[in-house]
Design an enzyme around this catalytic site. Structure first.
Site, PDB file in Angstrom:
ATOM      1  NE  ARG A   1      55.368  13.312   9.485  1.00 13.82           N
ATOM      2  CZ  ARG A   1      56.339  12.943  10.324  1.00 13.82           C
ATOM      3  NH1 ARG A   1      57.152  11.941  10.021  1.00 13.82           N
ATOM      4  NH2 ARG A   1      56.513  13.581  11.463  1.00 13.82           N
TER       5      ARG A   1
ATOM      6  CE1 TYR B   1      48.908  16.899 -15.278  1.00  8.90           C
ATOM      7  CE2 TYR B   1      50.332  16.290 -13.457  1.00  8.90           C
ATOM      8  CZ  TYR B   1      49.300  17.057 -13.967  1.00  8.90           C
ATOM      9  OH  TYR B   1      48.676  17.970 -13.173  1.00  8.90           O
TER      10      TYR B   1
ATOM     11  CE  LYS C   1      44.195  12.779 -12.935  1.00  7.21           C
ATOM     12  NZ  LYS C   1      45.308  12.997 -12.089  1.00  7.21           N
TER      13      LYS C   1
ATOM     14  CG  ASP D   1      52.378   8.070 -14.354  1.00  3.70           C
ATOM     15  OD1 ASP D   1      51.317   7.428 -14.243  1.00  3.70           O
ATOM     16  OD2 ASP D   1      52.472   9.292 -14.108  1.00  3.70           O
TER      17      ASP D   1
HETATM   18  O1  P1T Z   1      47.083  15.163 -10.007  1.00  5.53           O
HETATM   19  P1  P1T Z   1      47.881  14.161  -9.249  1.00  5.53           P
HETATM   20  O2  P1T Z   1      47.065  13.179  -8.477  1.00  5.53           O
HETATM   21  O3  P1T Z   1      48.963  14.782  -8.427  1.00  5.53           O
HETATM   22  O4  P1T Z   1      48.618  13.230 -10.342  1.00  5.53           O
HETATM   23  C1  P1T Z   1      49.584  13.685 -11.224  1.00  5.53           C
HETATM   24  C2  P1T Z   1      49.603  12.858 -12.466  1.00  5.53           C
HETATM   25  C3  P1T Z   1      50.568  11.883 -12.614  1.00  5.53           C
HETATM   26  N1  P1T Z   1      50.633  11.104 -13.716  1.00  5.53           N
HETATM   27  C4  P1T Z   1      49.746  11.251 -14.724  1.00  5.53           C
HETATM   28  C5  P1T Z   1      49.863  10.381 -15.940  1.00  5.53           C
HETATM   29  C6  P1T Z   1      48.730  12.199 -14.633  1.00  5.53           C
HETATM   30  O5  P1T Z   1      47.859  12.309 -15.652  1.00  5.53           O
HETATM   31  C7  P1T Z   1      48.657  13.045 -13.482  1.00  5.53           C
HETATM   32  C8  P1T Z   1      47.618  14.095 -13.337  1.00  5.53           C
HETATM   33  N2  P1T Z   1      46.990  14.447 -14.547  1.00  5.53           N
HETATM   34  C9  P1T Z   1      45.991  15.366 -14.663  1.00  5.53           C
HETATM   35  C10 P1T Z   1      45.512  16.094 -13.647  1.00  5.53           C
HETATM   36  C11 P1T Z   1      45.456  15.523 -16.042  1.00  5.53           C
HETATM   37  O6  P1T Z   1      44.369  16.083 -16.232  1.00  5.53           O
HETATM   38  O7  P1T Z   1      46.121  15.048 -16.959  1.00  5.53           O
END
Ligand code: P1T
Length: 376
Positions: free
Chosen positions: A46, A98, A193, A168
């Site tokens: 961890r 988001y 992503k 972000d």
């Molecule tokens: O899904 P996750 O890995 O926890 O990430 C969250 C997140 C954070 N910032 C942005 C700009 C994002 O687009 C996302 C996740 N977004 C999607 C799942 C979506 O389809 O827009």
């Protein structure tokens, strides 16, 4: 080192134990110590794991920074950055972001006494006026999800002076945008992503060049424990090696798709920073070195028409998420941004008619043909 050299080499020396050229998946939770406290720098996974550390070094290098903390998801990375704040602290947040980030801020951290003001951060004067004595952080998403609005990172960072500026950078990726060089203090990604790039692993990362901020985020990482396992870290690291190649094709295809849609008689409005019609096209050219792979648009007609269109596509799968090699289409109001109240969504232009494309790296002729026949 240039971008792709870093993606392929940073943190990825041959394995010291075996000479393995590729960083091994250190599938271990713990490490044998020679005597109490005498070990090779790892005592529990961890806290630190060699595969995860390689990923953290690789991704920090891509943002031209020294420190990275990897997480089990993008929202876990976001939670760790917000976790450095205390009850009563105030955060200014871009008002288009988001839906899961909005939910985390409003419905989780809001209950713990943190205060969030959502506002149009394109108006830097208004941002400056919204700063209170308790304001500790600016949270910027740019380009925003899903409206593809830009925030001028440099201008906001100047207005924020001694506040923590978090960006972000999921949509742009470090290939197209380097927020730390524009004055931000910490960058967050959903590595699920573009960085992972193949829609096969969920992850996140927080990157900074500020040692104190790193220590605070690392403390969160170890204390709250939202870390990725070594398999997920390895998959993400493998994906990131080809980030530059993929981003070039994503952007080229997205530009072509945006121009095709803009010229089509059935299309009402297209949102893509690479279009001359985008109200912040000049800022995009200044702040980014490419415009990314995300395109949002509205069709003429009602939301039933939009949903019907989405269902007719062959190569764009109807799915949440983005940034993989394959093309996706999403209906943000019912999918990714459903947790934002309708009134607030609509104030930002996120209507029930809006569709969002994650333009993949398939051959562009096939993607355009797919869109053309569904529009017809
Ligand atoms: O899904 P996750 O890995 O926890 O990430 C969250 C997140 C954070 N910032 C942005 C700009 C994002 O687009 C996302 C996740 N977004 C999607 C799942 C979506 O389809 O827009």
């Amino acid at each position: 080192m240039k971008f792709s050299t870093k993606a392929i080499h940073a943190g990825q020396d041959a394995d010291p134990a075996t000479g393995a050229t590729i960083v091994p998946i250190y599938q271990t939770s713990t490490y044998t110590q020679e005597a109490v406290g005498v070990h090779k720098g790892f005592d529990y996974s961890r806290t630190a794991n060699p595969t995860r550390r390689a990923l953290e070094t690789q991704l920090a290098a891509l943002e031209n920074a020294r420190f990275g903390c990897a997480f089990a998801s993008g929202v876990a990375a976001t939670a760790a950055v917000i976790g450095v704040l205390s009850s009563g602290d105030h955060v200014i947040v871009s008002d288009d972001l988001y839906g899961g980030t909005y939910r985390l801020f409003s419905n989780v951290f809001g209950r713990y006494g943190l205060q969030f003001t959502y506002m149009d951060m394109t108006d830097v004067d208004a941002v400056r006026k919204a700063i209170r004595p308790s304001t500790k952080m600016m949270w910027i998403e740019t380009p925003t999800n899903p409206m593809l609005t830009l925030v001028d990172i440099k201008a906001v960072a100047e207005a924020a002076s001694d506040l923590i500026v978090a960006v972000d950078n999921t949509f742009a990726t470090p290939y197209f945008q380097l927020p730390l060089e524009l004055g931000a203090d910490v960058v967050v990604h959903s590595t699920t992503k573009y960085i992972g790039g193949h829609s096969d692993v969920v992850g996140g990362v927080a990157i900074t060049d500020d040692k104190d901020l790193y220590e605070a985020i690392k403390f969160q990482q170890n204390s709250a424990g939202g870390v990725p396992g070594p398999n997920d870290a390895w998959l993400t690291m493998r994906g990131a090696k080809t980030l530059a190649l993929r981003m070039r094709d994503h952007a080229k295809n997205a530009q072509a798709v945006a121009e095709f849609l803009e010229a089509h008689s059935q299309v009402d409005r297209v949102y893509y920073p690479g279009l001359r019609s985008h109200p912040q096209h000049e800022l995009a050219k200044r702040q980014m070195s490419g415009f990314g792979g995300m395109v949002s648009f509205t069709l003429k007609g009602d939301d039933a028409r939009a949903l019907g269109f989405a269902n007719q596509l062959k190569y764009f799968s109807l799915a949440e998420s983005l940034g993989g090699v394959e093309s996706l289409i999403c209906h943000p109001a019912r999918m990714t941004h459903g947790s934002i109240p309708k009134e607030e969504r609509e104030r930002r232009g996120l209507t029930d008619r809006l569709l969002r494309l994650s333009v993949g790296i398939e051959d562009i002729e096939d993607l355009i043909e797919d869109l053309r026949s569904a529009l017809g």
